[in-house]
Structures are given as structure tokens and as C-alpha cells.
Design an enzyme around this catalytic site. Structure first.
Site, PDB file in Angstrom:
ATOM      1  N   ARG A 296       0.823  -1.209   0.000  1.00 54.61           N
ATOM      2  CA  ARG A 296       0.000   0.000   0.000  1.00 54.61           C
ATOM      3  C   ARG A 296       0.859   1.261   0.000  1.00 54.61           C
ATOM      4  NH1 ARG A 296      -4.875  -2.178   4.033  1.00 54.61           N
ATOM      5  NH2 ARG A 296      -5.932  -3.342   2.377  1.00 54.61           N
ATOM      6  N   TYR A 440      -6.104  -1.234  -7.029  1.00 55.75           N
ATOM      7  CA  TYR A 440      -5.542  -2.441  -6.416  1.00 55.75           C
ATOM      8  C   TYR A 440      -4.930  -2.166  -5.045  1.00 55.75           C
ATOM      9  CZ  TYR A 440      -1.071  -1.372  -8.998  1.00 55.75           C
ATOM     10  OH  TYR A 440       0.068  -0.821  -9.542  1.00 55.75           O
ATOM     11  N   GLU A 441      -4.620  -3.252  -4.349  1.00 58.67           N
ATOM     12  CA  GLU A 441      -4.191  -3.229  -2.944  1.00 58.67           C
ATOM     13  C   GLU A 441      -5.242  -2.590  -2.046  1.00 58.67           C
ATOM     14  OE1 GLU A 441      -1.938  -5.109  -2.319  1.00 58.67           O
ATOM     15  OE2 GLU A 441      -1.187  -5.282  -4.356  1.00 58.67           O
ATOM     16  N   GLY A 442      -6.493  -2.824  -2.381  1.00 60.10           N
ATOM     17  CA  GLY A 442      -7.605  -2.220  -1.656  1.00 60.10           C
ATOM     18  C   GLY A 442      -7.981  -0.917  -2.313  1.00 60.10           C
ATOM     19  N   GLN A 447      -9.505   1.936   1.531  1.00 63.50           N
ATOM     20  CA  GLN A 447      -8.492   2.628   2.336  1.00 63.50           C
ATOM     21  C   GLN A 447      -9.151   3.631   3.279  1.00 63.50           C
ATOM     22  OE1 GLN A 447      -5.355   1.563   2.159  1.00 63.50           O
ATOM     23  NE2 GLN A 447      -6.028   0.176   0.540  1.00 63.50           N
TER      24      GLN A 447
END
Length: 600
Positions: A296, A440-442, A447
Site C-alpha cells: 500500500r 488495487y491493494e484495496g 483505504q
């Protein structure tokens, strides 16, 4: 055509004058980071990516990766040679521990280099970037045997790594995963299932790929509490460290994507592949979060990297392109038209980009420093403070940072007018590549929910209170200097909006959880505005001190002060609007039934 020069001078200003890197020389993590070494990393790293990787960015995007009939994947022309040069140059080893072949540089220094790497070629940067995340997870949770077997060659770059979370039926809600891990008599597990969206999942750059895979063991709860983490190499590794037979994992297809075409985002099929448990059974999510948090922060850096290269090209085009006349009269009367730089709206987009990029760079560097200090600060209290701050700011750097990256890319594309829409000029690629970082990555909405749902309440709100105390202290000090007082007052007002919004959520969240959900995104933005505002206060303070002390780089420092004023006048006031959105609650967001959204 596109161009890129690593912003070494600005990075050095942040490291030397704003953060004061030499002030941490007494800590073990900074022992290798002498000023001479750091400058060499920045200068040589910037030169390497500009010469070796940037020329492959457009061609790699146009060519993309190819899945062959045998399920192997071929990367674009030049990538294998560039990766070999990257490995031979030791760039993969920068921030890794010396025990496993790394250079033991602090995270803040390797982060500075990674920005340049991303700007030059984001798709390429993802191959070593994912490997770093896998290394971090194995360092934190792997057994000594696993570390010795995999880490030296991953850190050298001979092997790469991935993270395997997502499946066709689940993304953020990892409790829905179906991949199974059946225990075997030899202590290994047979991994069976399908993973999707696996960046760098298969390629021809390295001899082996070490996959970190989430799966569920027999009898495990059918929820996130039942998830375990496994290390699953593409090729099995013999006891002597040599590569053995092919494991039961293969690339089913390459995803057809909007951007980052030169990175092979794969569907990976696991068919009884041999894997080994990492850490404790059913504790896999905690182990994977080490990798996810590193990723992140890395994705936030992608927002910065893409914004920087898009901005550089926007500035170049505005300097070269002649269209129309200045509103105040011709600037170049001997020419038929003035450059785009005379037009206030073009200046607005470029000043916005400059203020956000330089502030975000400082925030990313400061965040990286907190990662270092959370491990190596001199006492437990300092380590806890650093851990609190980086925990609070990780979703902000990822979410707000990638929002900035996409906005800057589109604004700088706009500077080009019609040429911005034409592929050969390169700007539309930056827009496409920047967009994935918000997903991506949440996703950035996730977030925001992580920030308000987990990070604010963690340890009784200790992190956000520490942040308020830090900002308040620096504001109070700056208000004593008449040249900084105006900026400090505006930052104080912005922080007051953040404090009020935080209190509003605390008072309303239990009564109606949807109010917090509706407030999450503007709260993340508000926090980002304030956090970058703190960075600009620090940069303005350093610039003012440099001018007062007779620093010879007068133009650079004066430009910093002008940009700080822009941030104070045009960006900090946005917190009032964001606070109003937060305090509006969720009624109008949640009022309509789903059918009301359908076309009439």
C-alpha cells in the site's frame, strides 16, 4: 515525445533539509546511509532508470506481455536485458538486510530510488516491487529454514515474488476464498485453487517465482479467521539451493487491462502445488498484511511517480507549444503566438501538480522514515509513536496519494490539448497506468474505511491524537516567525476542520454507522490535505532558513516558498468543504432503494 529526469535535487532537499537524515546516523538502520552514499544512490539510480528503463516504457506498453502455448509468459522486448542490468547493478538489494545479501540501507533511501523507478517505467517497477513485499512477509513470519532457502536469491533479484489473494468470487472480502491446502505426510501442503489479478505472476525475467498464497486448511473456519499463508515456488528448490522440478502452478491467462500492459497480470491455477506454511496456521491474514501494508505504501508511491513524470512532460509541452496570446498582452511579440505558459488556466493545472507532487514526495519520504523508526528508534516510546503514525498514514498515502497521481496525470494530459489524447505523445499511457493505483491493494474507498474504521479507533485513538499534537506543536512554533505565520494560521484552521470532523464521527458513529461510512472518503482526503500541509510547513521553514543562512540555491528556495503559498491559498481551504460533506451525514446517500438508480 515523453521525457524524464529524476528529481534528485528535490529529493535531496527533503532528505537533507526537511527530514535531516544525518540526524539519525546514530541508529543502526542508518549506519550505511552516509551523505556520500545516499547522493550516489540518488544520482546513479536516477541515471540508471532514465537510460535503461524509461526508453522501454512506451514500447513495453504497446507490445505488452504474451502468454505462450506452454503457459509461459514472454515480457516485452528489452525487459529481460533491462532486468538483468537492474539485478547486476545491485538495485534490488538496497533496503534488504545484510544477513541475506542486502545493502542494509534504510527504507527511506530505497523509497527515494523506487519513486524514480516507477516514474521511468511503472510496469517494470512492479516486478521488483512485489518481490520486496514478499521478502518483507517472509522476514516477518517465515521460518529460519524458509528465510535461508528463499531470501538470498529473492533479495539479489535472481528470483522474484508475488502475493496471491484475490479469487474470482472474492476481492476485499478474503473470508470468501476457496483455495484449499491439504496437509501432506512430508510436512508440505497440496495447494489447489484459482487466483486472479496476480501481478508479475508469470514471466521470463527470473529463474524462479516465489508465490505467497492465501488458502484454507481442512476444518478451518469458513471466514477470514480460517486463512493461512503458504510459500509456493514455481520451481521446487532442492536442499542445496538449486532449482528442482516444476511445481503444480501455471498461468491460465493474462488479464486484458486498461494499463500497465508490460506487467503480466495473471490468472494462476494451482493444481496440487507443493506449498509450505508460513507462520501459524489460520494466522495467514496477519502475515499477509505485512506484505499488503508494504504494498500500500508502494502503491502510494506509484501515485507520486506517475504524477512526477506526467508533470515533467506537461511543463515541457507548455514551454514549447504556442497558442494564443497572454491576457495582459503579447509576451513574445516577435512570435505569432505565446507559449501555453502565459495562460492562467494552464498555470493553474501545473501549479496544482507542482504543489501536490512536492508535498506528496515529502509525505512519502516521511512515511518511509516512520517505517525505519518503528524498528530502529532508540527507545520503545519513539518506536511506538513511529508505528502509530505510519499505521495512521498508510491508507492516506495509498488512497489520497493515488488520487493525486491520477488527477495530476489527467491535468497534464489536458495541458496537451488534442495531443494528450494521441498515443505517440505518451500522456494517455500515464492516465491509464495511474488509474489502477486507485483500485488495487484495496480500492481507495476501502483505504478510507480502513482509516476511519480501524486506524482512528486503534489503541483508543492514540495515533490520531499523536498526529494532532505533532501538527499543533509545529504550527505554534511557526507562528513565532512572521514569515511563516500566515501559512501556520491556515494550516491551523485546516487542522481544526480535521479535529472537528474526527469528533463528529466519534459522536455519530455509534448512533448510525452509515454516517461514518459516508464520511470515510472525504475524511481521508481531509487528512491528506492536512498531512501534506504539514510537509509544506516544514519545507517552507527549511527554505526560509536556507535563505536566511545564505544558501546559494536562492531560486530553488524562493520557488519553494511560492509553491507553499499556493498550497496555503488554494488547497488548504478545501478542508472546510470536506468537513461540510462529512457532517452532512448519510441520509441522502442511503435514502434511495436500489431500483431508483436504474434507468427510467
Amino acid at each position: 515525445m515523453p521525457r524524464y529526469t529524476a528529481p534528485v535535487r528535490d529529493t535531496r532537499f527533503i532528505l537533507e533539509k526537511v527530514i535531516g537524515l544525518d540526524g539519525y546516523a546514530n541508529l543502526p538502520a542508518f549506519a550505511a546511509a552516509s551523505p556520500e552514499i545516499v547522493n550516489a544512490v540518488l544520482e546513479e539510480g536516477g541515471k540508471f532508470v532514465a537510460e535503461q528503463l524509461f526508453p522501454l516504457n512506451q514500447s513495453g506498453d504497446q507490445q505488452g506481455c504474451k502468454r505462450n502455448d506452454d503457459a509461459s509468459v514472454t515480457t516485452p522486448d528489452g525487459f529481460k536485458e533491462a532486468y538483468k542490468a537492474f539485478v547486476e547493478g545491485g538495485w534490488m538489494t538496497l533496503g534488504a538486510p545484510e544477513e541475506f545479501g542486502g545493502q542494509n540501507m534504510p527504507h527511506i533511501v530505497s523509497t527515494a530510488f523506487e519513486e524514480y523507478l516507477i516514474s521511468a517505467n511503472m510496469a517494470f517497477a512492479m516486478y521488483p516491487g512485489l518481490t520486496k513485499g514478499a521478502v518483507a512477509a517472509l522476514l516477518a513470519h517465515g521460518s529460519q529454514e524458509q528465510k535461508e532457502k528463499y531470501l538470498p536469491k529473492m533479495i539479489s533479484g535472481e528470483w522474484t515474488g508475488t502475493m496471491n489473494l484475490t479469487e474470482p468470487q472474492c476481492g476485499t472480502d478474503l473470508g470468501l476464498i476457496k483455495t484449499k491446502a491439504e496437509p501432506q505426510a512430508d510436512g508440505s501442503y497440496a495447494i489447489t485453487g484459482t487466483k486472479i489479478f496476480i501481478s508479475a505472476g508469470e514471466h521470463d525475467l527470473a529463474d524462479n517465482i516465489i508465490h505467497l498464497v492465501l488458502a484454507k486448511t481442512p476444518g478451518a473456519p469458513d471466514s477470514s479467521k480460517g486463512i493461512s499463508l503458504f510459500v509456493v515456488p514455481k520451481f521446487l528448490v532442492n536442499d542445496d539451493g538449486s532449482i528442482g522440478e516444476r511445481n503444480g502452478v501455471s498461468c491460465g491467462s493474462i488479464e486484458h487491462k486498461m494499463g500497465i500492459h508490460a506487467n503480466s497480470t495473471c490468472v494462476l491455477n494451482y493444481d496440487g502445488a507443493k506449498g509450505w506454511l508460513v507462520g501459524e496456521e489460520m494466522k495467514g491474514l496477519a502475515a499477509m498484511f505485512v506484505m499488503m501494508n508494504a504494498a500500500r505504501l508502494g502503491v502510494g508511491l506509484q501515485g507520486l511517480g506517475i504524477a512526477e513524470v506526467a508533470y515533467q512532460n506537461g511543463v515541457q509541452y507548455a514551454n514549447d507549444r504556442r497558442q494564443g496570446r497572454a491576457l495582459t498582452g503579447p509576451k513574445d511579440p516577435e512570435e505569432k503566438a505565446d507559449t501555453l505558459f502565459v495562460h492562467p488556466d494552464v498555470r493553474r493545472m501545473l501549479m496544482e501538480a507542482k504543489a501536490q507532487i512536492e508535498g506528496l514526495r515529502a509525505l512519502c519520504m516521511w512515511g518511509a522514515l516512520q517505517v525505519d523508526l518503528s524498528h530502529d528508534a532508540g527507545d520503545e516510546e519513539a518506536r511506538e509513536l513511529a508505528d502509530d503514525l505510519v499505521g495512521l498514514l498508510t491508507p492516506v498515502i495509498k488512497g489520497y496519494g493515488t488520487d493525486i497521481g491520477y488527477k495530476v496525470a489527467t491535468d497534464c494530459q489536458q495541458v496537451y490539448g488534442g495531443h494528450g489524447y494521441i498515443a505517440e505523445w505518451g500522456m494517455e499511457q500515464y492516465v491509464r497506468d495511474a488509474r489502477i493505483a486507485m483500485i488495487y491493494e484495496g480500492t481507495n474507498g476501502v483505504q478510507a474505511m480502513d482509516l476511519v474504521g480501524r486506524k482512528l479507533a486503534r489503541k483508543g485513538g492514540r495515533a490520531v491524537q499523536a498526529f494532532f499534537k505533532l501538527v499543533s506543536g509545529e504550527i505554534a512554533e511557526a507562528k513565532q516567525d512572521e514569515k511563516l505565520a500566515d501559512f501556520a494560521a491556515k494550516l491551523e484552521k485546516a487542522m481544526g476542520d480535521m479535529q472537528a470532523a474526527t469528533m463528529w464521527m466519534a459522536q455519530n458513529g455509534f448512533k448510525n454507522p452509515n454516517d461514518v461510512g459516508a464520511a470515510a472518503y472525504p475524511y481521508m482526503e481531509l487528512t491528506g490535505v492536512v498531512a501534506i500541509g504539514l510537509m509544506w510547513l516544514r519545507m517552507a521553514t527549511a527554505a526560509q532558513a536556507g535563505l536566511a543562512g545564505g544558501d546559494s540555491d536562492t531560486k530553488f528556495l524562493e520557488t519553494k516558498l511560492v509553491t507553499a503559498r499556493y498550497y496555503a491559498d488554494r488547497i488548504l481551504p478545501r478542508t472546510a468543504s470536506l468537513r461540510s460533506q462529512i457532517e452532512a451525514g448519510s441520509d441522502t446517500i442511503m435514502a434511495l432503494e436500489p431500483e431508483a438508480f436504474e434507468a427510467a
